[in-house]
Design an enzyme around this catalytic site. Sequence first.
Site, PDB file in Angstrom:
ATOM      1  N   TYR A  10      -4.313  -0.833   9.873  1.00  0.00           N
ATOM      2  CA  TYR A  10      -3.750  -1.031   8.370  1.00  0.00           C
ATOM      3  C   TYR A  10      -2.429  -0.694   8.064  1.00  0.00           C
ATOM      4  CZ  TYR A  10      -4.735  -0.956   3.334  1.00  0.00           C
ATOM      5  OH  TYR A  10      -4.706  -1.099   2.130  1.00  0.00           O
ATOM      6  N   SER A  63       0.915  -1.385  -0.098  1.00  0.00           N
ATOM      7  CA  SER A  63       0.046   0.072  -0.089  1.00  0.00           C
ATOM      8  C   SER A  63       0.833   1.255   0.002  1.00  0.00           C
ATOM      9  CB  SER A  63      -0.888  -0.071   1.434  1.00  0.00           C
ATOM     10  OG  SER A  63      -1.397   1.430   1.531  1.00  0.00           O
TER      11      SER A  63
HETATM   12  P1  NAP Z   1     -12.011  -4.953  -1.734  1.00  0.00           P
HETATM   13  O1  NAP Z   1     -12.659  -4.673  -3.121  1.00  0.00           O
HETATM   14  O2  NAP Z   1     -12.607  -4.740  -0.529  1.00  0.00           O
HETATM   15  O3  NAP Z   1     -11.326  -6.454  -1.896  1.00  0.00           O
HETATM   16  C1  NAP Z   1     -10.918  -6.878  -0.810  1.00  0.00           C
HETATM   17  C2  NAP Z   1     -10.748  -8.671  -1.184  1.00  0.00           C
HETATM   18  O4  NAP Z   1     -10.246  -9.309   0.273  1.00  0.00           O
HETATM   19  C3  NAP Z   1     -12.077  -9.200  -1.308  1.00  0.00           C
HETATM   20  O5  NAP Z   1     -12.106 -10.223  -2.109  1.00  0.00           O
HETATM   21  C4  NAP Z   1     -12.401  -9.756  -0.052  1.00  0.00           C
HETATM   22  O6  NAP Z   1     -13.478 -10.528  -0.084  1.00  0.00           O
HETATM   23  C5  NAP Z   1     -11.192 -10.285   0.669  1.00  0.00           C
HETATM   24  N1  NAP Z   1     -11.062 -10.439   2.036  1.00  0.00           N
HETATM   25  C6  NAP Z   1     -11.079  -9.561   2.890  1.00  0.00           C
HETATM   26  N2  NAP Z   1     -11.328 -10.290   3.993  1.00  0.00           N
HETATM   27  C7  NAP Z   1     -11.156 -11.644   3.821  1.00  0.00           C
HETATM   28  C8  NAP Z   1     -11.317 -12.908   4.557  1.00  0.00           C
HETATM   29  N3  NAP Z   1     -11.228 -12.756   5.978  1.00  0.00           N
HETATM   30  N4  NAP Z   1     -10.956 -13.929   3.877  1.00  0.00           N
HETATM   31  C9  NAP Z   1     -10.951 -14.144   2.446  1.00  0.00           C
HETATM   32  N5  NAP Z   1     -11.002 -13.127   1.773  1.00  0.00           N
HETATM   33  C10 NAP Z   1     -11.134 -11.747   2.478  1.00  0.00           C
HETATM   34  O7  NAP Z   1     -10.524  -4.249  -1.624  1.00  0.00           O
HETATM   35  P2  NAP Z   1      -9.300  -3.744  -2.658  1.00  0.00           P
HETATM   36  O8  NAP Z   1      -9.147  -2.243  -2.859  1.00  0.00           O
HETATM   37  O9  NAP Z   1      -9.567  -4.520  -4.127  1.00  0.00           O
HETATM   38  O10 NAP Z   1      -8.182  -4.432  -1.953  1.00  0.00           O
HETATM   39  C11 NAP Z   1      -7.380  -5.407  -2.238  1.00  0.00           C
HETATM   40  C12 NAP Z   1      -5.881  -5.352  -1.645  1.00  0.00           C
HETATM   41  O11 NAP Z   1      -5.177  -4.130  -2.232  1.00  0.00           O
HETATM   42  C13 NAP Z   1      -6.022  -5.397  -0.061  1.00  0.00           C
HETATM   43  O12 NAP Z   1      -4.976  -6.057   0.435  1.00  0.00           O
HETATM   44  C14 NAP Z   1      -5.953  -3.802   0.137  1.00  0.00           C
HETATM   45  O13 NAP Z   1      -5.561  -3.525   1.302  1.00  0.00           O
HETATM   46  C15 NAP Z   1      -4.984  -3.449  -0.943  1.00  0.00           C
HETATM   47  N6  NAP Z   1      -4.904  -1.926  -1.281  1.00  0.00           N
HETATM   48  C16 NAP Z   1      -6.075  -1.444  -1.891  1.00  0.00           C
HETATM   49  C17 NAP Z   1      -5.820  -0.187  -2.424  1.00  0.00           C
HETATM   50  C18 NAP Z   1      -6.751   0.808  -2.866  1.00  0.00           C
HETATM   51  O14 NAP Z   1      -6.717   1.894  -3.295  1.00  0.00           O
HETATM   52  N7  NAP Z   1      -7.956  -0.009  -3.293  1.00  0.00           N
HETATM   53  C19 NAP Z   1      -4.731   0.586  -2.029  1.00  0.00           C
HETATM   54  C20 NAP Z   1      -3.621   0.173  -1.608  1.00  0.00           C
HETATM   55  C21 NAP Z   1      -3.835  -1.213  -1.267  1.00  0.00           C
HETATM   56  P3  NAP Z   1     -14.868 -10.377   0.404  1.00  0.00           P
HETATM   57  O15 NAP Z   1     -15.497  -9.663  -1.031  1.00  0.00           O
HETATM   58  O16 NAP Z   1     -15.692 -11.654   0.558  1.00  0.00           O
HETATM   59  O17 NAP Z   1     -14.922  -9.273   1.381  1.00  0.00           O
END
Ligand code: NAP
Length: 251
Positions: A156, A143
């Site tokens: 986080y 991140s």
């Molecule tokens: P998202 O749309 O909320 O997706 C998160 C994913 O993680 C979903 O598939 C979710 O499943 C899964 N997940 C969460 N808790 C879980 C658990 N206990 N067991 C299994 N799966 C679980 O968010 P995203 O933005 O795509 O995030 C993906 C990654 O990128 C994360 O590590 C996040 O911290 C990182 N990230 C995101 C951003 C951003 O700007 N979006 C920036 C930096 C880093 P469910 O759908 O079932 O909840």
Amino acid sequence: MTNPFDLTGRVAAITGANTGIGQGIALALAAAGADVALIGRTPAEETADKARALGRRAEIVSADLSSIEPVGRVVDEVVDKLGGIHILVNNAGIIRRADALDFSEADWDAVIDTNLKSVFFLCQAAARVMVGNGGGKIINIASMLTFQGGIRVPSYTASKSGIGGLTKLLANEWAARGINVNAIAPGYIATNNTAALQADETRNRQIMERIPAARWGDPADLGGAAVFLASSAADYVQGHILAVDGGWLAR
Ligand code: NAP
């Protein structure tokens, strides 16, 4: 000359691939030739259908990664269903927001357990298979808060800063075993995770003003970096944290 980015014949396991960044990365790896194992608590049916439409095998592996209980079984299931595990993308993650003065132990533990503890033990379980098979590629999702402090997200920030250190440690230990461990640090990407920020007019404007590319990222924007780090083109890349951030860190 063979294409160094070709992933034909590789099996990629991606956590949290039903939506957002995980879905974008899974489909990019599938487009580059990989068969995909889609690990998560919500079945990634749409992602599987799209990967199959690209001509790949796609298997759904059900697991709640809020604890490490399913980790060993998950890796066994990927190997049983697809014949191996060559690429692991640790993408599943959560975020909890509250002032540090009020932050609860429950919100601390939930984020650290999912974003850091499960990631380490999945790396360990996958690497135990990879070392017996000549190596592999591990990509952790970091991140901007691997580099910066953020605000109102203490667990986080701790988890993603931890991902940076863990990625380097594992690279140090496993590079000579043929396993490349690297991370991708996404900038501000439009997903469920950032829905609250996108909806907040003031924060949205502040974020947009700081991004040199002048737009939120899309999950597909992470695909090229993931394919690179998963491919033989990155065989000599170890412990690197690759920012895909529209220039955010350059400001
Ligand atoms: P998202 O749309 O909320 O997706 C998160 C994913 O993680 C979903 O598939 C979710 O499943 C899964 N997940 C969460 N808790 C879980 C658990 N206990 N067991 C299994 N799966 C679980 O968010 P995203 O933005 O795509 O995030 C993906 C990654 O990128 C994360 O590590 C996040 O911290 C990182 N990230 C995101 C951003 C951003 O700007 N979006 C920036 C930096 C880093 P469910 O759908 O079932 O909840």
